[in-house]
Design a protein around this motif. Structure first.
Motif, PDB file in Angstrom:
ATOM      1  N   ALA A 160     -44.415  -6.565 -43.097  1.00  0.00           N
ATOM      2  CA  ALA A 160     -44.963  -7.513 -42.200  1.00  0.00           C
ATOM      3  C   ALA A 160     -45.317  -6.969 -40.724  1.00  0.00           C
ATOM      4  O   ALA A 160     -46.457  -7.273 -40.140  1.00  0.00           O
ATOM      5  N   VAL A 161     -44.765  -5.808 -40.389  1.00  0.00           N
ATOM      6  CA  VAL A 161     -45.079  -5.199 -39.104  1.00  0.00           C
ATOM      7  C   VAL A 161     -46.634  -4.534 -39.331  1.00  0.00           C
ATOM      8  O   VAL A 161     -47.401  -4.477 -38.262  1.00  0.00           O
ATOM      9  N   MET A 162     -46.655  -3.539 -40.344  1.00  0.00           N
ATOM     10  CA  MET A 162     -47.766  -3.019 -40.772  1.00  0.00           C
ATOM     11  C   MET A 162     -49.060  -3.791 -40.670  1.00  0.00           C
ATOM     12  O   MET A 162     -50.004  -3.586 -40.373  1.00  0.00           O
ATOM     13  N   GLN A 163     -48.821  -4.969 -41.261  1.00  0.00           N
ATOM     14  CA  GLN A 163     -49.867  -6.067 -41.620  1.00  0.00           C
ATOM     15  C   GLN A 163     -50.351  -6.719 -40.390  1.00  0.00           C
ATOM     16  O   GLN A 163     -51.317  -6.777 -39.950  1.00  0.00           O
ATOM     17  N   ALA A 164     -49.147  -6.602 -39.424  1.00  0.00           N
ATOM     18  CA  ALA A 164     -49.477  -7.314 -38.061  1.00  0.00           C
ATOM     19  C   ALA A 164     -50.308  -6.457 -37.446  1.00  0.00           C
ATOM     20  O   ALA A 164     -50.928  -6.987 -36.507  1.00  0.00           O
ATOM     21  N   LEU A 165     -50.066  -5.224 -37.389  1.00  0.00           N
ATOM     22  CA  LEU A 165     -50.813  -4.289 -36.630  1.00  0.00           C
ATOM     23  C   LEU A 165     -52.342  -4.130 -37.153  1.00  0.00           C
ATOM     24  O   LEU A 165     -53.149  -3.468 -36.532  1.00  0.00           O
ATOM     25  N   ALA A 173     -37.496  -9.755 -36.618  1.00  0.00           N
ATOM     26  CA  ALA A 173     -36.668  -9.808 -35.496  1.00  0.00           C
ATOM     27  C   ALA A 173     -37.044  -8.670 -34.444  1.00  0.00           C
ATOM     28  O   ALA A 173     -37.362  -7.716 -35.036  1.00  0.00           O
ATOM     29  N   ARG A 174     -36.781  -9.078 -33.415  1.00  0.00           N
ATOM     30  CA  ARG A 174     -37.338  -7.935 -32.226  1.00  0.00           C
ATOM     31  C   ARG A 174     -36.637  -6.628 -32.366  1.00  0.00           C
ATOM     32  O   ARG A 174     -37.281  -5.644 -32.438  1.00  0.00           O
ATOM     33  N   HIS A 175     -35.301  -6.683 -32.856  1.00  0.00           N
ATOM     34  CA  HIS A 175     -34.513  -5.410 -32.776  1.00  0.00           C
ATOM     35  C   HIS A 175     -35.239  -4.597 -33.767  1.00  0.00           C
ATOM     36  O   HIS A 175     -35.133  -3.392 -34.210  1.00  0.00           O
ATOM     37  N   GLN A 176     -35.475  -5.340 -34.988  1.00  0.00           N
ATOM     38  CA  GLN A 176     -35.994  -4.611 -36.336  1.00  0.00           C
ATOM     39  C   GLN A 176     -37.300  -4.349 -36.076  1.00  0.00           C
ATOM     40  O   GLN A 176     -37.599  -3.103 -36.376  1.00  0.00           O
ATOM     41  N   VAL A 177     -38.287  -4.850 -35.243  1.00  0.00           N
ATOM     42  CA  VAL A 177     -39.505  -4.659 -34.956  1.00  0.00           C
ATOM     43  C   VAL A 177     -39.613  -3.298 -34.182  1.00  0.00           C
ATOM     44  O   VAL A 177     -40.407  -2.130 -34.254  1.00  0.00           O
ATOM     45  N   VAL A 178     -38.472  -3.009 -33.327  1.00  0.00           N
ATOM     46  CA  VAL A 178     -38.412  -1.956 -32.543  1.00  0.00           C
ATOM     47  C   VAL A 178     -37.984  -0.579 -33.271  1.00  0.00           C
ATOM     48  O   VAL A 178     -38.915   0.486 -32.979  1.00  0.00           O
ATOM     49  N   ASN A 179     -37.243  -0.983 -34.164  1.00  0.00           N
ATOM     50  CA  ASN A 179     -37.018   0.251 -35.165  1.00  0.00           C
ATOM     51  C   ASN A 179     -38.188   0.542 -36.035  1.00  0.00           C
ATOM     52  O   ASN A 179     -38.407   1.718 -36.128  1.00  0.00           O
ATOM     53  N   ILE A 180     -38.796  -0.346 -36.433  1.00  0.00           N
ATOM     54  CA  ILE A 180     -39.841  -0.172 -37.218  1.00  0.00           C
ATOM     55  C   ILE A 180     -41.035   0.534 -36.506  1.00  0.00           C
ATOM     56  O   ILE A 180     -41.704   1.617 -37.043  1.00  0.00           O
ATOM     57  N   LEU A 181     -41.467   0.098 -35.310  1.00  0.00           N
ATOM     58  CA  LEU A 181     -42.468   0.711 -34.461  1.00  0.00           C
ATOM     59  C   LEU A 181     -42.107   2.278 -34.043  1.00  0.00           C
ATOM     60  O   LEU A 181     -42.982   2.856 -34.312  1.00  0.00           O
ATOM     61  N   ALA A 182     -40.893   2.291 -34.018  1.00  0.00           N
ATOM     62  CA  ALA A 182     -40.255   3.859 -33.649  1.00  0.00           C
ATOM     63  C   ALA A 182     -40.724   4.754 -34.530  1.00  0.00           C
ATOM     64  O   ALA A 182     -41.292   5.771 -34.568  1.00  0.00           O
ATOM     65  N   HIS A 183     -40.172   4.132 -35.948  1.00  0.00           N
ATOM     66  CA  HIS A 183     -40.567   5.022 -37.130  1.00  0.00           C
ATOM     67  C   HIS A 183     -42.179   5.225 -37.555  1.00  0.00           C
ATOM     68  O   HIS A 183     -42.594   6.484 -37.961  1.00  0.00           O
ATOM     69  N   LEU A 184     -42.834   4.292 -37.333  1.00  0.00           N
ATOM     70  CA  LEU A 184     -44.157   4.284 -37.373  1.00  0.00           C
ATOM     71  C   LEU A 184     -44.963   5.311 -36.362  1.00  0.00           C
ATOM     72  O   LEU A 184     -45.882   6.080 -36.731  1.00  0.00           O
ATOM     73  N   VAL A 185     -44.372   5.223 -35.228  1.00  0.00           N
ATOM     74  CA  VAL A 185     -45.067   5.909 -34.280  1.00  0.00           C
ATOM     75  C   VAL A 185     -44.659   7.397 -34.672  1.00  0.00           C
ATOM     76  O   VAL A 185     -45.583   8.292 -34.494  1.00  0.00           O
ATOM     77  N   ARG A 186     -43.369   7.518 -34.823  1.00  0.00           N
ATOM     78  CA  ARG A 186     -42.959   9.114 -35.191  1.00  0.00           C
ATOM     79  C   ARG A 186     -43.684   9.636 -36.311  1.00  0.00           C
ATOM     80  O   ARG A 186     -44.033  10.961 -36.281  1.00  0.00           O
ATOM     81  N   PHE A 187     -44.029   8.863 -37.253  1.00  0.00           N
ATOM     82  CA  PHE A 187     -44.649   9.289 -38.623  1.00  0.00           C
ATOM     83  C   PHE A 187     -46.189   9.486 -38.439  1.00  0.00           C
ATOM     84  O   PHE A 187     -46.843   9.664 -39.394  1.00  0.00           O
ATOM     85  N   GLY A 188     -46.732   9.127 -37.514  1.00  0.00           N
ATOM     86  CA  GLY A 188     -48.155   8.870 -36.828  1.00  0.00           C
ATOM     87  C   GLY A 188     -49.001   7.898 -37.557  1.00  0.00           C
ATOM     88  O   GLY A 188     -49.931   7.861 -37.650  1.00  0.00           O
TER      89      GLY A 188
END
Length: 209
Positions: free
Chosen positions: A155-160, A178-193
């Protein structure tokens, strides 16, 4: 460092790894620069140099005392700063070199009594986003991080996708996660490029790759 090298540094102007300080009188304000350099790529403050590059000079003992206080008392964890003193055109210039911290985030005490982490973007010290804080926490973990792709991640990847840069709030709204879950997911996505995080208009914008 020779005097000519000091002039070469001044000629670079202010940038992500360099800042000019006319004088230092407040350790709390200095701590923001220390935090920002320590959390980003490290950097140096040339104290006794005006914004336009002209030399004003300082009393080196006072400046070094104030910088040490900023790094050791006004930052958590404490930051050790290296100092070099120059005499140029009859004036004293202090160079304070801040290393990259291995214990990010480095937080600085602010005027309101709260501790905040800063990052350096171009020639500005910016309060770190919750995503930056989560990235640093993951980097300090002795265990590796595995990015699982479940319904929330999708859902987050599709939103982007195709949305251009979006704020954290916009990603939360568009993904329905949920916001705290989005924070975690975005952190992973940014770390993995798989996503980028860029400052624009005073806000951090996230975009998928």
């Amino acid at each position: 460092m020779a005097a000519t090298s000091l002039q070469q540094l001044i000629a670079e102007g202010e940038h992500q790894c360099q800042d000019f300080k006319y004088k230092v009188t407040d350790a709390v304000k200095l701590a923001k620069s220390v935090s920002a350099f320590a959390n980003t790529d490290g950097g140096r403050l040339l104290i006794g140099v005006r914004d336009d590059g002209h030399l004003s000079g300082v009393r080196s003992e006072e400046e070094i005392f104030m910088m040490r206080k900023a790094g050791e008392e006004c930052c958590r964890p404490a930051v050790s700063i290296d100092f070099t003193t120059f005499r140029e055109e009859g004036r004293t210039i202090v160079m304070a070199e801040v290393p990259v911290s291995l214990r990010k985030p480095v937080r600085a005490i602010c005027d309101d009594g709260k501790w905040r982490a800063f990052i350096r973007v171009a020639d500005e010290n910016i309060v770190a986003s919750p995503v930056h804080l989560r990235i640093w926490l993951a980097e300090r973990s002795p265990r590796g991080t595995l990015l699982s792709v479940d319904a929330q991640e999708r859902a987050v990847m599709q939103a982007l996708e195709g949305a251009g840069g979006m704020t954290l709030r916009q990603v939360v709204r568009r993904s329905g996660v949920a916001r705290h879950q989005v924070v975690n997911i975005l952190a992973h996505l940014v770390r993995f490029g798989l996503a980028t995080c860029q400052l624009s208009g005073g806000e951090f914008l996230f975009e998928g790759r």
